[in-house]
Design a protein around this motif. Sequence first.
Motif, PDB file in Angstrom:
ATOM      1  N   LEU A  15      11.942  18.664  -5.075  1.00  0.00           N
ATOM      2  CA  LEU A  15      12.179  17.843  -3.888  1.00  0.00           C
ATOM      3  C   LEU A  15      11.695  18.564  -2.633  1.00  0.00           C
ATOM      4  O   LEU A  15      11.056  17.955  -1.766  1.00  0.00           O
ATOM      5  CB  LEU A  15      13.666  17.526  -3.754  1.00  0.00           C
ATOM      6  N   ALA A  16      11.993  19.849  -2.514  1.00  0.00           N
ATOM      7  CA  ALA A  16      11.583  20.625  -1.344  1.00  0.00           C
ATOM      8  C   ALA A  16      10.068  20.628  -1.200  1.00  0.00           C
ATOM      9  O   ALA A  16       9.541  20.527  -0.088  1.00  0.00           O
ATOM     10  CB  ALA A  16      12.118  22.054  -1.437  1.00  0.00           C
ATOM     11  N   ARG A  17       9.369  20.728  -2.311  1.00  0.00           N
ATOM     12  CA  ARG A  17       7.907  20.708  -2.270  1.00  0.00           C
ATOM     13  C   ARG A  17       7.396  19.402  -1.671  1.00  0.00           C
ATOM     14  O   ARG A  17       6.526  19.399  -0.803  1.00  0.00           O
ATOM     15  CB  ARG A  17       7.350  20.914  -3.674  1.00  0.00           C
ATOM     16  N   GLY A  18       7.932  18.274  -2.130  1.00  0.00           N
ATOM     17  CA  GLY A  18       7.514  16.984  -1.597  1.00  0.00           C
ATOM     18  C   GLY A  18       7.852  16.840  -0.126  1.00  0.00           C
ATOM     19  O   GLY A  18       7.058  16.305   0.658  1.00  0.00           O
ATOM     20  N   VAL A  19       9.034  17.317   0.272  1.00  0.00           N
ATOM     21  CA  VAL A  19       9.445  17.269   1.670  1.00  0.00           C
ATOM     22  C   VAL A  19       8.486  18.091   2.531  1.00  0.00           C
ATOM     23  O   VAL A  19       8.016  17.628   3.581  1.00  0.00           O
ATOM     24  CB  VAL A  19      10.897  17.791   1.829  1.00  0.00           C
ATOM     25  N   VAL A  44      15.282  23.833   3.170  1.00  0.00           N
ATOM     26  CA  VAL A  44      14.040  23.760   3.942  1.00  0.00           C
ATOM     27  C   VAL A  44      14.383  23.841   5.420  1.00  0.00           C
ATOM     28  O   VAL A  44      15.256  23.129   5.900  1.00  0.00           O
ATOM     29  CB  VAL A  44      13.263  22.442   3.674  1.00  0.00           C
ATOM     30  N   MET A  45      13.686  24.724   6.123  1.00  0.00           N
ATOM     31  CA  MET A  45      13.735  24.768   7.588  1.00  0.00           C
ATOM     32  C   MET A  45      12.330  24.387   8.042  1.00  0.00           C
ATOM     33  O   MET A  45      11.348  24.944   7.557  1.00  0.00           O
ATOM     34  CB  MET A  45      14.097  26.157   8.096  1.00  0.00           C
ATOM     35  N   ALA A  46      12.273  23.411   8.953  1.00  0.00           N
ATOM     36  CA  ALA A  46      10.981  22.916   9.433  1.00  0.00           C
ATOM     37  C   ALA A  46      10.877  23.135  10.933  1.00  0.00           C
ATOM     38  O   ALA A  46      11.808  22.820  11.677  1.00  0.00           O
ATOM     39  CB  ALA A  46      10.830  21.433   9.093  1.00  0.00           C
ATOM     40  N   LEU A  47       9.738  23.672  11.357  1.00  0.00           N
ATOM     41  CA  LEU A  47       9.450  23.924  12.768  1.00  0.00           C
ATOM     42  C   LEU A  47       8.354  22.972  13.205  1.00  0.00           C
ATOM     43  O   LEU A  47       7.238  23.010  12.674  1.00  0.00           O
ATOM     44  CB  LEU A  47       9.017  25.377  12.964  1.00  0.00           C
ATOM     45  N   PHE A  82      18.864  16.644   7.711  1.00  0.00           N
ATOM     46  CA  PHE A  82      18.489  15.635   6.718  1.00  0.00           C
ATOM     47  C   PHE A  82      18.963  16.032   5.325  1.00  0.00           C
ATOM     48  O   PHE A  82      19.041  17.210   4.994  1.00  0.00           O
ATOM     49  CB  PHE A  82      16.961  15.510   6.616  1.00  0.00           C
ATOM     50  N   TRP A  83      19.191  15.007   4.513  1.00  0.00           N
ATOM     51  CA  TRP A  83      19.328  15.162   3.069  1.00  0.00           C
ATOM     52  C   TRP A  83      18.021  14.707   2.450  1.00  0.00           C
ATOM     53  O   TRP A  83      17.438  13.714   2.897  1.00  0.00           O
ATOM     54  CB  TRP A  83      20.438  14.267   2.515  1.00  0.00           C
ATOM     55  N   ALA A  84      17.561  15.404   1.428  1.00  0.00           N
ATOM     56  CA  ALA A  84      16.409  14.964   0.644  1.00  0.00           C
ATOM     57  C   ALA A  84      16.886  14.742  -0.789  1.00  0.00           C
ATOM     58  O   ALA A  84      17.532  15.620  -1.379  1.00  0.00           O
ATOM     59  CB  ALA A  84      15.284  15.993   0.672  1.00  0.00           C
ATOM     60  N   VAL A  85      16.611  13.561  -1.303  1.00  0.00           N
ATOM     61  CA  VAL A  85      17.045  13.175  -2.649  1.00  0.00           C
ATOM     62  C   VAL A  85      15.906  12.433  -3.334  1.00  0.00           C
ATOM     63  O   VAL A  85      14.940  12.030  -2.680  1.00  0.00           O
ATOM     64  CB  VAL A  85      18.310  12.276  -2.591  1.00  0.00           C
ATOM     65  N   TYR A 106       5.515  15.442  -4.882  1.00  0.00           N
ATOM     66  CA  TYR A 106       4.216  15.317  -4.229  1.00  0.00           C
ATOM     67  C   TYR A 106       4.277  14.790  -2.811  1.00  0.00           C
ATOM     68  O   TYR A 106       3.363  14.993  -2.026  1.00  0.00           O
ATOM     69  CB  TYR A 106       3.303  14.420  -5.064  1.00  0.00           C
ATOM     70  N   ASP A 107       5.333  14.099  -2.447  1.00  0.00           N
ATOM     71  CA  ASP A 107       5.412  13.512  -1.117  1.00  0.00           C
ATOM     72  C   ASP A 107       6.856  13.104  -0.849  1.00  0.00           C
ATOM     73  O   ASP A 107       7.744  13.327  -1.681  1.00  0.00           O
ATOM     74  CB  ASP A 107       4.483  12.302  -1.008  1.00  0.00           C
ATOM     75  N   ALA A 108       7.069  12.516   0.295  1.00  0.00           N
ATOM     76  CA  ALA A 108       8.405  12.075   0.689  1.00  0.00           C
ATOM     77  C   ALA A 108       8.271  10.977   1.729  1.00  0.00           C
ATOM     78  O   ALA A 108       7.174  10.727   2.242  1.00  0.00           O
ATOM     79  CB  ALA A 108       9.202  13.250   1.255  1.00  0.00           C
ATOM     80  N   GLU A 109       9.388  10.352   2.023  1.00  0.00           N
ATOM     81  CA  GLU A 109       9.437   9.350   3.083  1.00  0.00           C
ATOM     82  C   GLU A 109      10.771   9.487   3.803  1.00  0.00           C
ATOM     83  O   GLU A 109      11.822   9.606   3.168  1.00  0.00           O
ATOM     84  CB  GLU A 109       9.307   7.947   2.497  1.00  0.00           C
ATOM     85  N   ILE A 110      10.709   9.491   5.127  1.00  0.00           N
ATOM     86  CA  ILE A 110      11.930   9.532   5.920  1.00  0.00           C
ATOM     87  C   ILE A 110      12.456   8.107   6.003  1.00  0.00           C
ATOM     88  O   ILE A 110      11.822   7.242   6.602  1.00  0.00           O
ATOM     89  CB  ILE A 110      11.669  10.104   7.326  1.00  0.00           C
ATOM     90  N   LEU A 111      13.596   7.852   5.355  1.00  0.00           N
ATOM     91  CA  LEU A 111      14.188   6.523   5.375  1.00  0.00           C
ATOM     92  C   LEU A 111      15.136   6.335   6.548  1.00  0.00           C
ATOM     93  O   LEU A 111      15.305   5.224   7.038  1.00  0.00           O
ATOM     94  CB  LEU A 111      14.937   6.242   4.072  1.00  0.00           C
ATOM     95  N   ARG A 112      15.780   7.423   6.962  1.00  0.00           N
ATOM     96  CA  ARG A 112      16.700   7.353   8.095  1.00  0.00           C
ATOM     97  C   ARG A 112      16.513   8.615   8.932  1.00  0.00           C
ATOM     98  O   ARG A 112      16.731   9.724   8.445  1.00  0.00           O
ATOM     99  CB  ARG A 112      18.148   7.245   7.594  1.00  0.00           C
ATOM    100  N   MET A 113      16.091   8.428  10.180  1.00  0.00           N
ATOM    101  CA  MET A 113      15.913   9.568  11.076  1.00  0.00           C
ATOM    102  C   MET A 113      17.293  10.122  11.445  1.00  0.00           C
ATOM    103  O   MET A 113      18.212   9.360  11.763  1.00  0.00           O
ATOM    104  CB  MET A 113      15.165   9.140  12.335  1.00  0.00           C
ATOM    105  N   ALA A 114      17.390  11.419  11.400  1.00  0.00           N
ATOM    106  CA  ALA A 114      18.640  12.076  11.774  1.00  0.00           C
ATOM    107  C   ALA A 114      18.819  12.010  13.284  1.00  0.00           C
ATOM    108  O   ALA A 114      17.841  12.078  14.031  1.00  0.00           O
ATOM    109  CB  ALA A 114      18.611  13.538  11.327  1.00  0.00           C
ATOM    110  N   PRO A 115      20.062  11.895  13.732  1.00  0.00           N
ATOM    111  CA  PRO A 115      20.285  11.950  15.178  1.00  0.00           C
ATOM    112  C   PRO A 115      19.928  13.343  15.701  1.00  0.00           C
ATOM    113  O   PRO A 115      20.027  14.333  14.976  1.00  0.00           O
ATOM    114  CB  PRO A 115      21.774  11.665  15.327  1.00  0.00           C
ATOM    115  N   GLU A 116      19.526  13.386  16.944  1.00  0.00           N
ATOM    116  CA  GLU A 116      19.119  14.654  17.540  1.00  0.00           C
ATOM    117  C   GLU A 116      20.290  15.295  18.286  1.00  0.00           C
ATOM    118  O   GLU A 116      20.962  14.639  19.082  1.00  0.00           O
ATOM    119  CB  GLU A 116      17.957  14.440  18.503  1.00  0.00           C
TER     120      GLU A 116
END
Length: 150
Positions: A15-19, A44-47, A82-85, A106-116
């Motif tokens: 899952l992390a790879r796809g994310v 996963v930490m994303a910058l 985010f949760w990735a599932v 291989y990929d992912a899709e953001i279904l619900r944007m997390a609040p900032e």
Amino acid sequence: MTLLPDPTLQPGQILARGVCRHLLGHDFACIEEFTPERGKRVDVMALGPKGDLWVIECKSSRADYTSDTKWQGYLNWCDRYFWAVDETFPTDLLPEGTGLIVADGYDAEILRMAPETRLAGARRTALTRRFARHAALRLQGLRDPGALSP
């Protein structure tokens, strides 16, 4: 012919790879299994290109999710959480007020944007430096594995 992800990867790592692949398309640099502070390890930490810091926790099953009691401690280390599932995960288990990403190897899709919730400047600076140092050391370890041994 269908290509399968690396068989040595655990379900959460797949899952992390796809994310990470998906977020790269949004110009985010990602580190898997990152430690923002002692005692915490995020999947996963994303910058982002504007300095945004996102935490993504990958959950491969109901049991994996229900056994995680530490996730709320990660909220103070990111601008968005985010949760990735995978597509079969029962997403109704996941708390409202968090982001949702559906992923495969291989990929992912953001279904619900997390609040900032913006990080304080000092924490952002320290975390970005830690991110950069971790990434550089990981790269050096790949290039010269013996150099980082104790």
